[in-house]
Design a protein around this motif. Structure first.
Motif, short mmCIF file in Angstrom:
data_model
loop_
_atom_site.label_atom_id
_atom_site.label_comp_id
_atom_site.label_asym_id
_atom_site.label_seq_id
_atom_site.Cartn_x
_atom_site.Cartn_y
_atom_site.Cartn_z
N ILE A 45 -63.44 -17.57 -2.75
CA ILE A 45 -61.91 -17.33 -2.82
C ILE A 45 -61.26 -18.70 -2.62
O ILE A 45 -61.63 -19.45 -1.60
CB ILE A 45 -61.21 -16.30 -1.81
N ARG A 46 -60.09 -19.23 -3.32
CA ARG A 46 -59.25 -19.97 -2.82
C ARG A 46 -57.72 -19.40 -2.95
O ARG A 46 -57.43 -18.99 -4.01
CB ARG A 46 -59.31 -21.29 -3.85
N TYR A 47 -57.14 -19.49 -1.99
CA TYR A 47 -55.70 -19.05 -1.84
C TYR A 47 -54.63 -19.98 -1.71
O TYR A 47 -54.77 -21.13 -1.15
CB TYR A 47 -55.73 -18.26 -0.40
N TYR A 48 -53.52 -19.83 -2.57
CA TYR A 48 -52.49 -20.57 -2.67
C TYR A 48 -51.13 -19.90 -2.35
O TYR A 48 -50.94 -18.87 -3.05
CB TYR A 48 -52.44 -21.26 -3.90
N LEU A 49 -50.49 -20.26 -1.23
CA LEU A 49 -49.07 -19.86 -1.11
C LEU A 49 -48.09 -20.47 -1.87
O LEU A 49 -47.89 -21.63 -1.23
CB LEU A 49 -48.77 -19.55 0.23
N VAL A 50 -47.01 -19.94 -2.80
CA VAL A 50 -46.40 -21.06 -3.34
C VAL A 50 -44.88 -20.92 -2.71
O VAL A 50 -44.69 -19.57 -2.67
CB VAL A 50 -46.60 -20.99 -4.80
N GLY A 51 -44.25 -21.70 -3.20
CA GLY A 51 -42.74 -21.81 -2.53
C GLY A 51 -41.83 -21.17 -3.81
O GLY A 51 -42.16 -20.95 -5.02
N ALA A 52 -40.55 -21.27 -3.84
CA ALA A 52 -39.46 -20.68 -4.87
C ALA A 52 -39.65 -21.51 -6.06
O ALA A 52 -39.49 -21.00 -6.97
CB ALA A 52 -38.16 -21.03 -4.24
N ASP A 53 -39.97 -22.71 -5.97
CA ASP A 53 -40.14 -23.42 -7.39
C ASP A 53 -41.31 -23.21 -8.15
O ASP A 53 -41.26 -23.40 -9.42
CB ASP A 53 -40.29 -25.11 -6.90
N LEU A 54 -42.14 -22.30 -7.46
CA LEU A 54 -43.37 -21.92 -8.45
C LEU A 54 -43.64 -20.35 -8.29
O LEU A 54 -44.52 -19.83 -8.67
CB LEU A 54 -44.80 -22.54 -7.79
#
Length: 332
Positions: free
Chosen positions: A58-67
């Protein structure tokens, strides 16, 4: 030997659903080489839930409003795919897989070597039966199977607005039959539309096209747009043996007004992707179908318990219809 593949899960405020999905991924007869989770949540609940588990690859990414937003998150996930992956699988965060889902899905690329995309099959939304006896007007028949015909299609048939293409293909005036009108026959059907939340693609297709960011947020019909553009390049299929269940989590969905507006505006958009210059008769039938389906939804104000939702969605559909006349979307 199976093709190397990646799994991308785009999620928003659904920590519990993601954990349930990953539980079904753990039980797969064929496990992804990597699982890329793209989280657009406004909190850390999904991240914290994953920390407590021990999932492989698993690779986890928390993205901001721009994404944030389904198509943006999908395009972001694509950039993280390992070079060795030949196939990218996408799953909605509120599905549960049968144990051989990936094995069956990936095998289709061997039996259909020209396929650029292959979709899975949802089993828990429609009751199908093998067709027997004389056909009746209340049922839909396809490939030796039958299911209940929704009231909106019965009404459309009576007024000459029935779809003029088989399931999985967009009619000349849009408003077609979705993949749910393909039976659980175990066959693999050629289509021009697959459902984005139960889809897979050869990774090479992303060198040519990406998911359109016109479809903001919830992204209604973004999968239709991508499929129709991809179908101009190569072949698409749905394997009805690649099975999973869809549980329609309520969290993370738009309100009914915005949903109703998206149904019309986004429906117009994908229609123009397939038919950029429709003739007068399909144009008339498109608008007639929009108004008919809006009227059908309006009757739910009287026939269902959730009258407020029916009313706000009806207003949203009317707003969407006026908007495509006076301020239509620009096709990318």
């Amino acid at each position: 030997m199976a093709l190397p593949f990646s799994l991308i899960i785009c999620t928003y405020m659904r920590a519990e659903a993601v954990i349930k999905l990953l539980g079904s991924v753990e039980k797969q007869t064929l496990y992804p080489g990597e699982i890329i989770i793209v989280d657009g949540s406004l909190n850390d609940e999904t991240k914290e839930a994953l920390i407590g588990e021990n999932y492989k690859n698993i690779r986890y990414y928390l993205v901001g409003a721009d994404l944030r937003g389904l198509t943006k998150q999908r395009n972001f996930g694509i950039t993280k795919i390992a070079r060795a992956s030949a196939i990218a699988c996408f799953l909605d965060d509120d599905v549960i897989l049968e144990s051989d889902y990936f094995e069956v899905l990936l095998s289709s690329y061997k039996t259909h070597p020209k396929a650029l995309a292959i979709g899975g099959y949802i089993t828990n939304e429609v009751n199908w039966n093998i067709a027997t006896g004389k056909k009746d007007k209340d049922s839909f028949y396809y490939d030796g199977w039958m299911r209940k015909e929704p009231s909106r299609f019965k009404i459309r048939k009576k007024v000459g607005l029935a779809p003029d293409t088989p399931p999985g293909y967009l009619p000349t005036f849009s408003h077609g039959r979705s993949i749910s009108f393909l039976p659980p026959s175990g066959k693999t059907y050629k289509v021009e539309q697959i459902m984005g939340g139960v889809s897979s693609y050869r990774t090479l297709v992303f060198e040519k096209i990406k998911f359109s960011t016109y479809f903001e947020g919830y992204g209604l019909y973004e999968d239709t747009d991508f499929s129709l553009r991809l179908a101009k390049i190569g072949e698409l299929y749905v394997n009805t043996n690649a099975k999973l269940a869809h549980y329609h989590e309520s969290s993370g969905r738009p309100n009914q007004y915005h949903y109703g507006k998206m149904v019309v505006r986004n429906g117009w958009y994908v229609w123009k992707v397939k038919y950029p210059n429709p003739k007068p008769k399909p144009k008339l039938k498109f608008h007639a179908t929009v108004l008919l389906l809006t009227l059908v939804r309006a009757t739910n104000v009287l026939t269902t318990r959730d009258r407020k939702k029916a009313l706000t969605e009806t207003i949203g559909r009317l707003s969407g219809w006026f908007s495509i006349i006076f301020n239509p979307p620009k096709i990318e």
